[in-house]
Design an enzyme around this catalytic site. Structure first.
Site, PDB file in Angstrom:
ATOM      1  N   LYS A 123       0.809  -1.230   0.000  1.00  0.00           N
ATOM      2  CA  LYS A 123       0.000   0.000   0.000  1.00  0.00           C
ATOM      3  C   LYS A 123       0.839   1.276   0.000  1.00  0.00           C
ATOM      4  CE  LYS A 123      -4.229  -1.812   1.993  1.00  0.00           C
ATOM      5  NZ  LYS A 123      -5.333  -1.609   2.932  1.00  0.00           N
TER       6      LYS A 123
ATOM      7  N   ASP B 246     -10.063   3.037   1.994  1.00  0.00           N
ATOM      8  CA  ASP B 246     -10.196   2.288   3.258  1.00  0.00           C
ATOM      9  C   ASP B 246     -10.898   3.109   4.350  1.00  0.00           C
ATOM     10  OD1 ASP B 246      -9.040  -0.139   2.511  1.00  0.00           O
ATOM     11  OD2 ASP B 246      -7.010   0.526   3.000  1.00  0.00           O
TER      12      ASP B 246
HETATM   13  N1  LIG Z   1     -12.097  -5.139   7.277  1.00  0.00           N
HETATM   14  C1  LIG Z   1     -11.194  -4.683   6.438  1.00  0.00           C
HETATM   15  O1  LIG Z   1     -11.523  -4.256   5.310  1.00  0.00           O
HETATM   16  C2  LIG Z   1      -9.745  -4.628   6.852  1.00  0.00           C
HETATM   17  C3  LIG Z   1      -8.851  -3.801   6.135  1.00  0.00           C
HETATM   18  C4  LIG Z   1      -7.512  -3.752   6.548  1.00  0.00           C
HETATM   19  C5  LIG Z   1      -7.075  -4.513   7.629  1.00  0.00           C
HETATM   20  N2  LIG Z   1      -7.965  -5.329   8.294  1.00  0.00           N
HETATM   21  C6  LIG Z   1      -7.505  -6.120   9.461  1.00  0.00           C
HETATM   22  O2  LIG Z   1      -6.915  -5.218  10.397  1.00  0.00           O
HETATM   23  C7  LIG Z   1      -5.895  -5.856  11.143  1.00  0.00           C
HETATM   24  C8  LIG Z   1      -4.643  -4.983  11.163  1.00  0.00           C
HETATM   25  O3  LIG Z   1      -4.176  -4.765   9.847  1.00  0.00           O
HETATM   26  P1  LIG Z   1      -3.017  -3.663   9.568  1.00  0.00           P
HETATM   27  O4  LIG Z   1      -2.859  -3.601   8.106  1.00  0.00           O
HETATM   28  O5  LIG Z   1      -3.304  -2.399  10.314  1.00  0.00           O
HETATM   29  O6  LIG Z   1      -1.732  -4.373  10.249  1.00  0.00           O
HETATM   30  P2  LIG Z   1      -0.391  -3.697  10.772  1.00  0.00           P
HETATM   31  O7  LIG Z   1      -0.096  -2.438  10.050  1.00  0.00           O
HETATM   32  O8  LIG Z   1       0.615  -4.803  10.787  1.00  0.00           O
HETATM   33  O9  LIG Z   1      -0.715  -3.291  12.324  1.00  0.00           O
HETATM   34  C9  LIG Z   1      -0.926  -4.268  13.303  1.00  0.00           C
HETATM   35  C10 LIG Z   1      -1.423  -3.627  14.599  1.00  0.00           C
HETATM   36  O10 LIG Z   1      -1.744  -4.697  15.517  1.00  0.00           O
HETATM   37  C11 LIG Z   1      -1.026  -4.514  16.742  1.00  0.00           C
HETATM   38  N3  LIG Z   1      -0.733  -5.816  17.339  1.00  0.00           N
HETATM   39  C12 LIG Z   1      -0.302  -6.935  16.693  1.00  0.00           C
HETATM   40  N4  LIG Z   1      -0.163  -7.943  17.580  1.00  0.00           N
HETATM   41  C13 LIG Z   1      -0.519  -7.453  18.799  1.00  0.00           C
HETATM   42  C14 LIG Z   1      -0.596  -8.019  20.114  1.00  0.00           C
HETATM   43  N5  LIG Z   1      -0.275  -9.308  20.351  1.00  0.00           N
HETATM   44  N6  LIG Z   1      -1.012  -7.228  21.124  1.00  0.00           N
HETATM   45  C15 LIG Z   1      -1.341  -5.938  20.894  1.00  0.00           C
HETATM   46  N7  LIG Z   1      -1.289  -5.341  19.684  1.00  0.00           N
HETATM   47  C16 LIG Z   1      -0.878  -6.091  18.651  1.00  0.00           C
HETATM   48  C17 LIG Z   1       0.215  -3.742  16.341  1.00  0.00           C
HETATM   49  O11 LIG Z   1       0.765  -3.126  17.465  1.00  0.00           O
HETATM   50  P3  LIG Z   1       2.342  -2.731  17.540  1.00  0.00           P
HETATM   51  O12 LIG Z   1       2.453  -1.427  16.825  1.00  0.00           O
HETATM   52  O13 LIG Z   1       2.630  -2.655  18.976  1.00  0.00           O
HETATM   53  O14 LIG Z   1       3.099  -3.829  16.829  1.00  0.00           O
HETATM   54  C18 LIG Z   1      -0.380  -2.765  15.321  1.00  0.00           C
HETATM   55  O15 LIG Z   1      -1.034  -1.697  15.970  1.00  0.00           O
HETATM   56  C19 LIG Z   1      -5.697  -7.230  10.485  1.00  0.00           C
HETATM   57  O16 LIG Z   1      -6.389  -8.175  11.276  1.00  0.00           O
HETATM   58  C20 LIG Z   1      -6.375  -7.095   9.127  1.00  0.00           C
HETATM   59  O17 LIG Z   1      -6.900  -8.340   8.698  1.00  0.00           O
HETATM   60  C21 LIG Z   1      -9.277  -5.384   7.931  1.00  0.00           C
END
Ligand SMILES: NC(=O)c1ccc[n+]([C@@H]2O[C@H](COP(=O)([O-])OP(=O)(O)OC[C@H]3O[C@@H](n4cnc5c(N)ncnc54)[C@H](OP(=O)(O)O)[C@@H]3O)[C@@H](O)[C@H]2O)c1
Length: 271
Positions: A66, A102
């Site tokens: 992205k 998004d």
């Molecule tokens: N519905 C939709 O259309 C849609 C669209 C996009 C994403 N999503 C979902 O959103 C989620 C995140 O996606 P993303 O792209 O934002 O990922 P990302 O950029 O990798 O961010 C991950 C986030 O999760 C936190 N995290 C991961 N493991 C954790 C734990 N064990 N305890 C506490 N915090 C934790 C991270 O915290 P740290 O900064 O501390 O590592 C960070 O804030 C995924 O599940 C994805 O499937 C859904």
């Protein structure tokens, strides 16, 4: 002439976007096809050239491309500039235009249940890529956004970004707290729950006025959402966000109104 669309990412095999968009083309009798392509980060430049050379009219972009796709595009819409990320590309008169649907997709998914945004309080759990788009879009609607993240520096950086674009934002400890009493919209944006895990802390004490959203849609109800429901809150999963980001991408590419019901059926049939 048949138009071609796609989604690129890595991994990509679980993407529900082809089923959602193709159901929409079928419903409206549009001569178009939507495919998914796995593109490794080291092949992104060639993939963009290849899609252009093959005459694709546009494509969606998902993790991990992205942000890294931006240097290969000609212009960005204000939404993509604000988010610093692109989830939709349109080829228009040979120009590669990067856009981001998004954040607005998320806003539309909660619009009916929240009954207005201005002056209300949103709390975001997480500060990753998804949280960024959501925080900026909610702040643009006039909400105050409070951001809690396991790694506090990332929450602080997101607060600064929201403020840079004229929004109201604060950050706090990734833990239960006073915020639970005053929250109108709570959004779980971390990846915790994808594999059935418990969230690091309980929702006990949260106001039952809050609308609680987990942007994960598979599983359809995370342990986090079950917990919020037990506290009496209304809950939503992330399927609406996926649907409406897709609908906005459709409208950016094809104009007119996306066939929401057909696209929603296309999504649900895959789950
Ligand atoms: N519905 C939709 O259309 C849609 C669209 C996009 C994403 N999503 C979902 O959103 C989620 C995140 O996606 P993303 O792209 O934002 O990922 P990302 O950029 O990798 O961010 C991950 C986030 O999760 C936190 N995290 C991961 N493991 C954790 C734990 N064990 N305890 C506490 N915090 C934790 C991270 O915290 P740290 O900064 O501390 O590592 C960070 O804030 C995924 O599940 C994805 O499937 C859904």
């Amino acid at each position: 002439m048949e138009k071609h669309y796609a989604v690129i990412g890595d991994p990509i095999e679980h993407s529900l976007s082809p089923g959602m968009h193709n159901a929409g083309y079928l419903a409206l009798g549009i001569d178009a096809a939507y495919q998914r392509f796995q593109v490794e980060p080291s092949h992104l430049a060639e993939a963009v050239e290849g899609l252009c050379a093959l005459g694709f009219s546009g494509w969606n972009v998902t993790l991990p491309h992205k942000e890294t796709i931006i240097p290969f595009l000609d212009t960005l819409t204000p939404e993509a500039q604000r988010a610093g990320a692109v989830n939709t590309v349109k080829i228009h008169e040979g120009q590669r235009i990067g856009h981001n649907t998004d954040g607005d997709g998320f806003v539309r998914s909660v619009h009916g249940d929240l009954n207005g945004f201005k002056g209300k309080r949103a709390v975001l759990l997480g500060a990753g890529g998804a949280a960024k788009g959501i925080a900026l879009a909610l702040a643009a609607q006039g909400m105050h956004v409070h951001i809690l993240n396991r790694t506090p520096e990332k929450a602080t950086a997101l607060v600064e970004l929201v403020k840079k674009w004229g929004g109201m934002a604060t950050s706090g400890e990734f833990a239960p707290g006073d915020w639970m009493e005053a929250v109108d919209l709570l959004v779980q944006t971390t990846s915790v729950g994808l594999r059935g895990e418990h969230f690091p802390f309980s929702m006990q004490g949260i106001s039952d006025r809050a609308l609680v959203v987990d942007i994960i849609f598979n599983p359809s109800e995370t342990v986090f959402l079950q917990d919020a429901k037990k506290q009496g809150c209304r809950t939503l999963n992330g399927l609406g966000m996926l649907l409406y980001q897709g609908a906005y991408a459709w409208e950016f590419w094809l104009g007119g109104q996306a066939p929401i019901e057909a696209m929603q059926r296309g999504l649900k049939e895959q789950l």
